[in-house]
Scaffold this active site. Structure first.
Site, PDB file in Angstrom:
ATOM      1  N   GLU A  29       2.051   2.910 -31.114  1.00  0.00           N
ATOM      2  CA  GLU A  29       2.747   3.958 -30.229  1.00  0.00           C
ATOM      3  C   GLU A  29       4.337   3.523 -30.090  1.00  0.00           C
ATOM      4  OE1 GLU A  29       1.221   4.277 -25.991  1.00  0.00           O
ATOM      5  OE2 GLU A  29       2.309   6.091 -25.806  1.00  0.00           O
ATOM      6  N   ASN A  74       0.528   8.132 -24.533  1.00  0.00           N
ATOM      7  CA  ASN A  74       1.343   8.844 -23.402  1.00  0.00           C
ATOM      8  C   ASN A  74       2.365   9.534 -24.189  1.00  0.00           C
ATOM      9  OD1 ASN A  74      -0.771   8.054 -21.818  1.00  0.00           O
ATOM     10  ND2 ASN A  74       0.378   6.531 -20.581  1.00  0.00           N
ATOM     11  N   GLU A 175      -5.609  11.335 -23.809  1.00  0.00           N
ATOM     12  CA  GLU A 175      -5.676  11.364 -22.371  1.00  0.00           C
ATOM     13  C   GLU A 175      -5.428  12.432 -21.649  1.00  0.00           C
ATOM     14  OE1 GLU A 175      -4.447   7.308 -21.037  1.00  0.00           O
ATOM     15  OE2 GLU A 175      -5.667   6.219 -21.988  1.00  0.00           O
ATOM     16  N   GLU A 294      -8.585   3.480 -28.092  1.00  0.00           N
ATOM     17  CA  GLU A 294      -7.826   2.478 -27.386  1.00  0.00           C
ATOM     18  C   GLU A 294      -8.676   1.324 -26.667  1.00  0.00           C
ATOM     19  OE1 GLU A 294      -4.578   3.842 -24.956  1.00  0.00           O
ATOM     20  OE2 GLU A 294      -4.186   5.468 -26.100  1.00  0.00           O
ATOM     21  N   GLN A 351      -2.240  -2.481 -28.778  1.00  0.00           N
ATOM     22  CA  GLN A 351      -1.730  -1.587 -29.757  1.00  0.00           C
ATOM     23  C   GLN A 351      -1.447  -2.986 -30.886  1.00  0.00           C
ATOM     24  OE1 GLN A 351       1.443   0.501 -28.588  1.00  0.00           O
ATOM     25  NE2 GLN A 351       0.552   1.485 -26.949  1.00  0.00           N
TER      26      GLN A 351
HETATM   27  O1  AHR Z   1      -1.578   1.686 -24.852  1.00  0.00           O
HETATM   28  C1  AHR Z   1      -0.922   2.081 -23.681  1.00  0.00           C
HETATM   29  C2  AHR Z   1      -1.140   3.223 -23.179  1.00  0.00           C
HETATM   30  O2  AHR Z   1      -2.427   3.270 -22.393  1.00  0.00           O
HETATM   31  C3  AHR Z   1      -1.131   4.656 -23.789  1.00  0.00           C
HETATM   32  O3  AHR Z   1      -0.007   4.948 -24.017  1.00  0.00           O
HETATM   33  C4  AHR Z   1      -2.004   5.523 -23.160  1.00  0.00           C
HETATM   34  O4  AHR Z   1      -2.899   6.342 -23.808  1.00  0.00           O
HETATM   35  C5  AHR Z   1      -3.207   4.604 -22.505  1.00  0.00           C
HETATM   36  O5  AHR Z   1      -3.047   4.909 -20.923  1.00  0.00           O
END
Ligand code: AHR
Length: 503
Positions: A29, A74, A175, A294, A351
């Site tokens: 991200e 996000n 989300e 995720e 991540q």
């Molecule tokens: O991985 C961190 C955040 O966790 C991501 O941006 C979001 O999709 C989730 O809430």
């Protein structure tokens, strides 16, 4: 059988499913130092001519990553993909509202695709269904996947990419059930937008596969009604539904933390049941699959992140420093994914670099492997194949939140090389556990080719820049033997294990 004796039965014919290579994916991200300072750091002594850190690329290859979801998270819900393509000097610098940072747009879609070619991983792109919608959904697919002869496909060619990117898997937003999400929607509104976006995206390229947003986690008050409503609207238009979960140990209760892996298992069961309920309701012949795009441990950095200077470029956000008990939980989550390989076809550990990640880097400095790196690497390396149903007889324990949690977790994969690989976790912090595994229906005898054990008598120990190999797995001998069709193993206390049997 003694108090701690564990029995495991494996039958060649009892196959749960086949692991898709896409089960061993990650998530990148535009957040903190994941992209800037992680994947991309022009000027670093190991940067290649495109600014990609070659030391990170090497670690990504070693880790066995197959697919990477990008660019959010996000972040994507406020993102204009057009700002990240074309000449770098013309790209706008912007306020990034999801994480309160400045986005330079120096790295964008095309850089990501080039990076995936160098790491030999498949790209998975998430589109913005927060502030944007149908028009940008069809445009991004046309830009990426249409060969040529239209404004957007020719624009890609003008940007230096003659061949289409040919991106197969796309997430319809991120989300969208979460009130924190830019452009958060009700299940009905999201379901309708997902359908209309899916329609045009598949009209542009019918070969693509789409992931619709499920709940942000199983603790959401709208779970699983969100799934039922969204699928009622979108079932016929999509191929997968997403799941996300992050586990943590804020209360510093190790056994309760280990037991939380059960939440992941129950979550998958509930989402499968909801998908199949909608399938039955619609009299559909199509089975929907799960994209666990995720998952990880995330809690160490939460307090520190509250004091980060707003509107910085690539600040050190979500930089969890993992310890050994986190690696045990990640190992357990991997076992859970393997044991659901009939329905979970995509999974992305969130991540990849610096941000809640197995790989850490220092700006202008080295890269190193966190504790959670190792269970992933070995599971990806040895876990591709047919997953057998593990029938286990095992003592159980209770914690503050959970009861009847098995002391040992197991998964068994008959992999592509004809090896039978057992992934085993002994959660007991005091007891070494004797395990007897009965192998039924295999045509030839196995021998023990390799035994990898990952253990620590300090659950809080980890790897750091100055001590990068503090906690590493080791290959051991004489930990197990085979007599006839019975494998006997001694599991060290508080250990993750991989036993590779060959014929
Ligand atoms: O991985 C961190 C955040 O966790 C991501 O941006 C979001 O999709 C989730 O809430």
């Amino acid at each position: 059988m003694s108090d701690t004796q564990v029995k495991l039965y494996l039958d060649r014919e009892f196959v749960i499913g086949k692991t898709e290579p896409r089960l061993f994916g990650f998530f990148v991200e535009h957040l903190g130092r994941c992209v800037y300072g992680g994947l991309y750091e022009p000027g670093h002594k190991f940067a290649d001519e495109l600014g990609f850190r070659k030391d990170v690329i090497e670690l990504v290859k070693e880790l066995g990553v197959t697919i990477i979801r990008y660019p959010g998270g996000n972040f994507v819900s406020g993102y204009r993909w057009e700002d990240g393509v074309g000449p770098v000097e013309k790209r706008p610098k912007q306020l990034e509202l999801a994480w309160g940072s400045i986005e330079t747009n120096h790295f964008g879609l095309n850089e990501f695709i080039q990076w995936t070619r160098r790491t030999v991983v498949e790209p998975l792109i998430t589109i913005n269904l927060g502030t944007r919608g149908i028009d940008s959904a069809r445009s991004i697919v046309e830009y990426c996947n249409h060969p040529s002869g239209t404004y957007l496909s020719d624009l890609r060619i003008e940007h230096g990419y003659k061949e289409p990117h040919n991106i197969k898997v796309w997430c319809l937003g991120n989300e969208m059930d979460g009130p924190w999400q830019i452009g958060h929607k009700s299940a009905e509104d999201y379901g309708k937008l997902a359908v209309e976006s899916a329609k045009v995206m598949k009209w542009v390229d019918p070969s693509i596969e789409l992931v619709v947003c499920g709940s942000s986690n199983p603790y959401m008050p709208t779970f699983p009604q969100w799934e039922a409503t969204v699928l009622d609207i979108a079932y016929d238009y999509v191929d997968y539904i997403s799941l996300h979960i992050y586990l943590g140990n804020r209360e510093d209760d190790t056994m309760n933390f280990l037991a939380k892996v059960t939440d992941m298992d129950r979550y998958i069961n509930t989402v499968v049941a909801t998908c199949d309920y909608v399938k039955a309701k619609k009299r559909s012949k199509k089975t929907l699959y799960l994209s666990f795009d995720e998952w990880n441990v995330w809690f160490h950095s939460r307090e520190k992140d509250k004091v980060i200077e707003p509107w910085s470029i690539a600040p050190p956000l979500l930089e969890d420093v993992y310890n050994f008990e986190d690696a045990m939980v990640v190992g357990g989550m991997l076992i859970t994914l393997l044991n659901h390989s009939d329905r979970v076809k995509i999974a992305c550990l969130a991540q990849l670099v610096n941000v809640i990640a197995p790989i850490m880097t220092e700006n202008n400095g080295p890269a190193w492997r966190q504790t959670i790196y190792y269970p992933f690497m070995y599971t990806a390396r040895y876990g591709k194949g047919e997953v057998l149903k593990p029938i286990i007889q095992c003592p159980v324990f209770n914690t503050k939140e959970f009861s009847d949690i098995p002391l040992v977790d197991a998964s068994a994969v008959l992999n592509e090389d004809g090896e039978l690989v057992l992934f085993l976790i002994n959660k007991s912090m005091e007891l070494s556990i004797p395990l007897e595994c009965v192998l039924r229906g295999f045509d030839k005898d196995f021998y023990v080719k390799k035994y990898i054990v990952y253990s620590s008598n300090d659950p809080k120990a980890g790897n750091t820049k100055d001590n990068p190999f503090n906690i590493v797995p080791r290959e051991v001998e004489n930990y197990c033997s085979i007599t006839g069709n019975t494998l006997t193993i001694k599991l060290e206390p508080f250990s993750w294990n991989a036993v590779i049997l060959a014929k």
